[in-house]
Design a protein around this motif. Structure first.
Motif, PDB file in Angstrom:
ATOM      1  N   VAL A 298      28.434  44.752  22.869  1.00 57.92           N
ATOM      2  CA  VAL A 298      28.883  44.856  24.264  1.00 57.92           C
ATOM      3  C   VAL A 298      30.406  44.858  24.323  1.00 57.92           C
ATOM      4  CG1 VAL A 298      28.935  43.687  26.508  1.00 57.92           C
ATOM      5  CG2 VAL A 298      26.789  43.838  25.225  1.00 57.92           C
ATOM      6  N   LEU A 299      31.035  43.936  23.621  1.00 58.66           N
ATOM      7  CA  LEU A 299      32.496  43.851  23.655  1.00 58.66           C
ATOM      8  C   LEU A 299      33.162  45.111  23.105  1.00 58.66           C
ATOM      9  CD1 LEU A 299      32.927  40.126  22.635  1.00 58.66           C
ATOM     10  CD2 LEU A 299      33.572  41.163  24.832  1.00 58.66           C
ATOM     11  N   SER A 300      32.573  45.704  22.093  1.00 58.65           N
ATOM     12  CA  SER A 300      33.186  46.901  21.502  1.00 58.65           C
ATOM     13  C   SER A 300      33.078  48.117  22.419  1.00 58.65           C
ATOM     14  CB  SER A 300      32.548  47.212  20.141  1.00 58.65           C
ATOM     15  OG  SER A 300      31.227  47.693  20.313  1.00 58.65           O
ATOM     16  N   ARG A 301      32.149  48.088  23.373  1.00 64.71           N
ATOM     17  CA  ARG A 301      31.923  49.230  24.265  1.00 64.71           C
ATOM     18  C   ARG A 301      32.417  48.993  25.692  1.00 64.71           C
ATOM     19  NH1 ARG A 301      25.817  49.952  22.031  1.00 64.71           N
ATOM     20  NH2 ARG A 301      26.397  50.872  20.050  1.00 64.71           N
ATOM     21  N   SER A 302      32.976  47.835  25.937  1.00 66.86           N
ATOM     22  CA  SER A 302      33.384  47.478  27.293  1.00 66.86           C
ATOM     23  C   SER A 302      34.888  47.650  27.478  1.00 66.86           C
ATOM     24  CB  SER A 302      33.021  46.016  27.580  1.00 66.86           C
ATOM     25  OG  SER A 302      31.625  45.851  27.518  1.00 66.86           O
ATOM     26  N   PRO A 303      35.307  47.862  28.737  1.00 63.49           N
ATOM     27  CA  PRO A 303      36.748  47.934  29.009  1.00 63.49           C
ATOM     28  C   PRO A 303      37.423  46.596  28.736  1.00 63.49           C
ATOM     29  CG  PRO A 303      35.462  48.111  31.044  1.00 63.49           C
ATOM     30  CD  PRO A 303      34.490  48.035  29.915  1.00 63.49           C
ATOM     31  N   GLU A 304      38.736  46.588  28.769  1.00 61.88           N
ATOM     32  CA  GLU A 304      39.487  45.369  28.471  1.00 61.88           C
ATOM     33  C   GLU A 304      39.109  44.226  29.418  1.00 61.88           C
ATOM     34  OE1 GLU A 304      41.685  42.755  26.455  1.00 61.88           O
ATOM     35  OE2 GLU A 304      41.183  44.782  25.818  1.00 61.88           O
ATOM     36  N   LYS A 305      38.916  44.507  30.697  1.00 58.56           N
ATOM     37  CA  LYS A 305      38.471  43.514  31.684  1.00 58.56           C
ATOM     38  C   LYS A 305      37.228  44.060  32.367  1.00 58.56           C
ATOM     39  CE  LYS A 305      42.048  40.565  31.839  1.00 58.56           C
ATOM     40  NZ  LYS A 305      42.004  39.148  31.886  1.00 58.56           N
ATOM     41  N   PHE A 306      36.198  43.219  32.552  1.00 62.89           N
ATOM     42  CA  PHE A 306      34.968  43.684  33.173  1.00 62.89           C
ATOM     43  C   PHE A 306      34.204  42.515  33.792  1.00 62.89           C
ATOM     44  CE2 PHE A 306      34.209  42.692  28.764  1.00 62.89           C
ATOM     45  CZ  PHE A 306      32.975  42.045  28.737  1.00 62.89           C
TER      46      PHE A 306
END
Length: 69
Positions: free
Chosen positions: A8-16
Motif C-alpha cells: 500500500v505504501l509503495s503505491r500511495s501518494p506522499e499524503k493520503f
C-alpha cells in the motif's frame, strides 16, 4: 500484514487518507506504525485493535494466505 502495508505504501501518494475494514484495519494499523506522517486521516471500521490470541493470529495468517493465493 507487513507485506500488505508495504504494498500500500509503495503505491500511495506522499499524503493520503486511509480506511480499513475488518482485516484491512490491521493493515491500516501497520501502515500507521510504519508511516504515520503520510496518513492525513484514518478510519477503522469493524476492526479489533487488541492483541490477537495465538489461535486468532494463526487463523488471521491462514486467511491472509488464502487471499494472496
Amino acid at each position: 500484514m507487513a507485506g500488505l502495508a508495504e504494498q500500500v505504501l509503495s503505491r500511495s501518494p506522499e499524503k493520503f487518507s486511509l480506511a480499513g475494514f475488518s482485516m484491512g484495519g490491521h493493515v491500516a494499523m501497520e501502515i500507521m506504525r510504519r508511516a504515520p506522517h503520510r496518513v492525513k486521516r484514518l478510519a477503522l471500521i469493524d476492526t479489533r485493535a487488541d492483541v490477537d490470541s495465538p489461535e486468532r493470529l494463526r487463523l488471521r495468517e491462514r486467511d491472509a494466505r488464502l487471499v494472496q493465493d
